[in-house]
Structures are given as structure tokens and as C-alpha cells.
Design a protein around this motif. Sequence first.
Motif, PDB file in Angstrom:
ATOM      1  N   THR A 201       0.842  -1.213   0.000  1.00 57.10           N
ATOM      2  CA  THR A 201       0.000   0.000   0.000  1.00 57.10           C
ATOM      3  C   THR A 201       0.871   1.254   0.000  1.00 57.10           C
ATOM      4  OG1 THR A 201      -1.759  -1.152   1.196  1.00 57.10           O
ATOM      5  CG2 THR A 201      -1.789   1.257   1.275  1.00 57.10           C
ATOM      6  N   ASN A 202       1.893   1.259   0.853  1.00 49.46           N
ATOM      7  CA  ASN A 202       2.763   2.438   0.933  1.00 49.46           C
ATOM      8  C   ASN A 202       3.657   2.585  -0.295  1.00 49.46           C
ATOM      9  OD1 ASN A 202       2.035   3.741   3.427  1.00 49.46           O
ATOM     10  ND2 ASN A 202       2.846   1.945   4.487  1.00 49.46           N
ATOM     11  N   LEU A 203       4.103   1.463  -0.863  1.00 49.28           N
ATOM     12  CA  LEU A 203       4.906   1.535  -2.090  1.00 49.28           C
ATOM     13  C   LEU A 203       4.078   2.095  -3.250  1.00 49.28           C
ATOM     14  CD1 LEU A 203       6.826  -1.832  -1.749  1.00 49.28           C
ATOM     15  CD2 LEU A 203       7.890   0.426  -1.827  1.00 49.28           C
ATOM     16  N   LYS A 204       2.810   1.677  -3.316  1.00 50.17           N
ATOM     17  CA  LYS A 204       1.933   2.207  -4.379  1.00 50.17           C
ATOM     18  C   LYS A 204       1.668   3.696  -4.178  1.00 50.17           C
ATOM     19  CE  LYS A 204      -0.132  -2.261  -5.423  1.00 50.17           C
ATOM     20  NZ  LYS A 204      -1.210  -3.217  -5.093  1.00 50.17           N
ATOM     21  N   MET A 205       1.564   4.093  -2.922  1.00 52.14           N
ATOM     22  CA  MET A 205       1.408   5.521  -2.615  1.00 52.14           C
ATOM     23  C   MET A 205       2.645   6.279  -3.076  1.00 52.14           C
ATOM     24  SD  MET A 205      -0.804   7.569  -1.241  1.00 52.14           S
ATOM     25  CE  MET A 205      -0.837   9.285  -0.720  1.00 52.14           C
ATOM     26  N   ALA A 206       3.829   5.717  -2.800  1.00 53.52           N
ATOM     27  CA  ALA A 206       5.080   6.365  -3.212  1.00 53.52           C
ATOM     28  C   ALA A 206       5.114   6.544  -4.729  1.00 53.52           C
ATOM     29  CB  ALA A 206       6.275   5.533  -2.756  1.00 53.52           C
ATOM     30  N   LEU A 207       4.720   5.486  -5.451  1.00 50.17           N
ATOM     31  CA  LEU A 207       4.735   5.552  -6.909  1.00 50.17           C
ATOM     32  C   LEU A 207       3.743   6.599  -7.416  1.00 50.17           C
ATOM     33  CD1 LEU A 207       5.991   4.317  -9.457  1.00 50.17           C
ATOM     34  CD2 LEU A 207       4.119   2.652  -9.472  1.00 50.17           C
ATOM     35  N   SER A 208       2.569   6.653  -6.781  1.00 47.72           N
ATOM     36  CA  SER A 208       1.549   7.635  -7.208  1.00 47.72           C
ATOM     37  C   SER A 208       2.036   9.068  -6.989  1.00 47.72           C
ATOM     38  CB  SER A 208       0.233   7.400  -6.457  1.00 47.72           C
ATOM     39  OG  SER A 208       0.330   7.885  -5.124  1.00 47.72           O
ATOM     40  N   LEU A 209       2.980   9.242  -6.052  1.00 44.27           N
ATOM     41  CA  LEU A 209       3.543  10.575  -5.786  1.00 44.27           C
ATOM     42  C   LEU A 209       4.787  10.841  -6.638  1.00 44.27           C
ATOM     43  CD1 LEU A 209       3.116  10.590  -1.912  1.00 44.27           C
ATOM     44  CD2 LEU A 209       1.952  12.118  -3.514  1.00 44.27           C
ATOM     45  N   GLY A 210       5.063   9.928  -7.562  1.00 43.48           N
ATOM     46  CA  GLY A 210       6.165  10.165  -8.495  1.00 43.48           C
ATOM     47  C   GLY A 210       7.494   9.573  -8.075  1.00 43.48           C
ATOM     48  N   PHE A 211       7.507   8.763  -6.999  1.00 44.79           N
ATOM     49  CA  PHE A 211       8.769   8.150  -6.560  1.00 44.79           C
ATOM     50  C   PHE A 211       8.932   6.831  -7.319  1.00 44.79           C
ATOM     51  CE2 PHE A 211      11.944   6.224  -3.819  1.00 44.79           C
ATOM     52  CZ  PHE A 211      12.762   7.308  -3.548  1.00 44.79           C
ATOM     53  N   THR A 212       9.600   6.894  -8.482  1.00 47.17           N
ATOM     54  CA  THR A 212       9.600   5.780  -9.441  1.00 47.17           C
ATOM     55  C   THR A 212      10.369   4.561  -8.956  1.00 47.17           C
ATOM     56  OG1 THR A 212      11.458   6.852 -10.551  1.00 47.17           O
ATOM     57  CG2 THR A 212       9.271   7.267 -11.446  1.00 47.17           C
ATOM     58  N   GLU A 213      11.293   4.751  -7.983  1.00 48.28           N
ATOM     59  CA  GLU A 213      12.043   3.583  -7.483  1.00 48.28           C
ATOM     60  C   GLU A 213      11.118   2.539  -6.859  1.00 48.28           C
ATOM     61  OE1 GLU A 213      15.608   4.577  -5.108  1.00 48.28           O
ATOM     62  OE2 GLU A 213      15.468   6.546  -6.059  1.00 48.28           O
ATOM     63  N   ALA A 214       9.925   2.958  -6.465  1.00 48.95           N
ATOM     64  CA  ALA A 214       8.971   2.015  -5.859  1.00 48.95           C
ATOM     65  C   ALA A 214       8.484   0.974  -6.864  1.00 48.95           C
ATOM     66  CB  ALA A 214       7.786   2.785  -5.285  1.00 48.95           C
ATOM     67  N   LYS A 215       8.578   1.276  -8.149  1.00 50.33           N
ATOM     68  CA  LYS A 215       7.999   0.395  -9.170  1.00 50.33           C
ATOM     69  C   LYS A 215       8.636  -0.995  -9.152  1.00 50.33           C
ATOM     70  CE  LYS A 215       6.447   0.358 -13.970  1.00 50.33           C
ATOM     71  NZ  LYS A 215       6.289  -1.097 -13.872  1.00 50.33           N
ATOM     72  N   THR A 216       9.956  -1.059  -8.967  1.00 48.93           N
ATOM     73  CA  THR A 216      10.642  -2.355  -8.959  1.00 48.93           C
ATOM     74  C   THR A 216      10.108  -3.244  -7.840  1.00 48.93           C
ATOM     75  OG1 THR A 216      12.596  -1.220  -9.751  1.00 48.93           O
ATOM     76  CG2 THR A 216      12.920  -3.443  -8.947  1.00 48.93           C
ATOM     77  N   TRP A 217       9.977  -2.657  -6.656  1.00 53.32           N
ATOM     78  CA  TRP A 217       9.444  -3.425  -5.509  1.00 53.32           C
ATOM     79  C   TRP A 217       8.010  -3.872  -5.783  1.00 53.32           C
ATOM     80  CZ3 TRP A 217      11.056  -4.850  -0.489  1.00 53.32           C
ATOM     81  CH2 TRP A 217      12.411  -4.574  -0.204  1.00 53.32           C
ATOM     82  N   ILE A 218       7.210  -2.986  -6.335  1.00 55.30           N
ATOM     83  CA  ILE A 218       5.801  -3.321  -6.605  1.00 55.30           C
ATOM     84  C   ILE A 218       5.737  -4.465  -7.619  1.00 55.30           C
ATOM     85  CG2 ILE A 218       3.648  -2.466  -7.626  1.00 55.30           C
ATOM     86  CD1 ILE A 218       4.455   0.335  -6.455  1.00 55.30           C
ATOM     87  N   ASP A 219       6.546  -4.357  -8.697  1.00 54.76           N
ATOM     88  CA  ASP A 219       6.541  -5.406  -9.728  1.00 54.76           C
ATOM     89  C   ASP A 219       6.999  -6.739  -9.160  1.00 54.76           C
ATOM     90  OD1 ASP A 219       5.680  -3.524 -11.500  1.00 54.76           O
ATOM     91  OD2 ASP A 219       7.595  -3.233 -12.513  1.00 54.76           O
ATOM     92  N   ASP A 220       7.997  -6.702  -8.261  1.00 54.75           N
ATOM     93  CA  ASP A 220       8.583  -7.949  -7.723  1.00 54.75           C
ATOM     94  C   ASP A 220       7.734  -8.569  -6.617  1.00 54.75           C
ATOM     95  OD1 ASP A 220      10.634  -7.641  -9.479  1.00 54.75           O
ATOM     96  OD2 ASP A 220      12.125  -7.004  -7.991  1.00 54.75           O
ATOM     97  N   PHE A 221       7.089  -7.755  -5.803  1.00 52.16           N
ATOM     98  CA  PHE A 221       6.474  -8.284  -4.563  1.00 52.16           C
ATOM     99  C   PHE A 221       4.981  -8.024  -4.430  1.00 52.16           C
ATOM    100  CE2 PHE A 221      10.959  -7.392  -3.476  1.00 52.16           C
ATOM    101  CZ  PHE A 221      11.380  -8.698  -3.190  1.00 52.16           C
ATOM    102  N   CYS A 222       4.452  -7.115  -5.232  1.00 52.60           N
ATOM    103  CA  CYS A 222       3.054  -6.716  -5.021  1.00 52.60           C
ATOM    104  C   CYS A 222       2.146  -7.078  -6.194  1.00 52.60           C
ATOM    105  CB  CYS A 222       2.961  -5.199  -4.764  1.00 52.60           C
ATOM    106  SG  CYS A 222       3.982  -4.658  -3.382  1.00 52.60           S
ATOM    107  N   ALA A 223       2.614  -7.975  -7.051  1.00 53.59           N
ATOM    108  CA  ALA A 223       1.777  -8.382  -8.181  1.00 53.59           C
ATOM    109  C   ALA A 223       0.543  -9.102  -7.650  1.00 53.59           C
ATOM    110  CB  ALA A 223       2.569  -9.295  -9.102  1.00 53.59           C
ATOM    111  N   GLU A 224      -0.588  -8.744  -8.232  1.00 47.62           N
ATOM    112  CA  GLU A 224      -1.849  -9.362  -7.776  1.00 47.62           C
ATOM    113  C   GLU A 224      -1.899 -10.818  -8.236  1.00 47.62           C
ATOM    114  OE1 GLU A 224      -3.918  -7.986  -5.740  1.00 47.62           O
ATOM    115  OE2 GLU A 224      -2.715  -6.176  -5.706  1.00 47.62           O
TER     116      GLU A 224
END
Length: 224
Positions: A201-224
Motif C-alpha cells: 500500500t505504501n509503495l503504491k502511494m510512493a509511486l503515485s507521488l512520483g517516486f519511481t524507485e517504488a515500481k521495482t518493488w511493486i513489480d517484484d512483490f506486489c503483483a496481484e
Amino acid sequence: MTWSCSPSAQELFEEGIRLLESSQYQKSIEYFDRALDKNPEFTSALNAKGVALFQQGKYDEAIEAFTASIEIDPESYKPFFNRGNAYLEKKAFKEALVDYNMANGLDPKQVDIYYNRGLALLGLEEYEDAIFDFDVVLQANPNHALAQFNKAKAQLGNNDPVGAMESLSNTVNLDNRNGAAYYLLGVTQMSAFGQKEDGCTNLKMALSLGFTEAKTWIDDFCAE
């Protein structure tokens, strides 16, 4: 602005300050230089000239001006603090720390010195000392979001994820636009505590605020 005769160094200095405060940095420097032509020992003009150069990103020239001010009047904390800030921008953390220590010795009540010295200590990986300085800032102003954020970074460096989580939670409560804080919060939740759902949830929030480094973590660990 009307001067009946040749303006004094003080009048030139005051006009320079007015221009500095209205972000006319190059023009302000011209007035500080004119004041210094009349009075080469005018430490406030040297310090203010350094500030104008700093605002233009001319850090080496700013350091020269602050150094000249210090040589004439080593009892004022301001040029030491300002020179420390120029060194900090150059990532010359050791030099910045020396100047912040001098500034702090001359005026221990200035909270800004503790905050900036904390940043220099963080850069030097002196985490416990950095935490101490950020705590001084937070005692004076508990709502200082960046002090909370940088304290969290120092706590993570100091292997204190529990303390860092608290500081990061405080950060996002004070400033819900800090993408980097949401990122660190999410990464810490997942890596230190296994809290996948909250972390994602917090990583997606970071990405929505433009913090692009969060994308790698989301892709690796937060895939639905």
C-alpha cells in the motif's frame, strides 16, 4: 531610492539586502561589491554576497565570500553556518561538519544548525550523532517533517527499523506528499517486518507521488 550624495557603504548594503530578498541575486551582488569598495572590512556585506552567490548555485565563490567574512569577524555564527551549507551542497560533509560545529559553538540556540549538521552527519554515516541533532530539532518543533524523515534514514542506517517506522509514520502524517518517505516505509514494513499488504500500500502511494524507485518493488512483490 534617492541618495542626495554618494551613498554610504551602509546604504549600499541595505539596497543589496532589499534586492537579495526579492531574489535579484546578481544585482544584489553589485551593491554588496560597491559597499565593500567603500569598506573592505564590511563583514555583513561579505556574508550577504556569499548568500547571493549560494542562491545562484555558485558554491565555490560563495565559500570564498564566507571565508573572507570569517577572517574579519570569527565571532559571528552566520558565515560559518552559511559556508557549511555551501559545503553541504557540494557533498563535502567533513568540511560542512567542521563549520557547523563552529557555528554551534558560537550560538547553540540556532535550531537550523542542528538540522543541517544532522544532514552532514547522515552523509558521513555518523548515524547516532545525526539522530541526536534531529532530536534537538524535533524537541523545538515536533512538526518538522523533514527532521522526522532524515531521523528515520539515520535510524535505518543505525539498524533500528522499529524507531525508523515510527519516524516514517510521523513523516507521512505531517507531509502526505513525501513519496520517498512512503517508499522507505513500505520497504521497511516488507523487509524488516514481513508486512506485505501494508508495505505494498505504501509503495503504491510512493509511486503515485512520483517516486519511481517504488515500481521495482511493486513489480517484484506486489503483483496481484
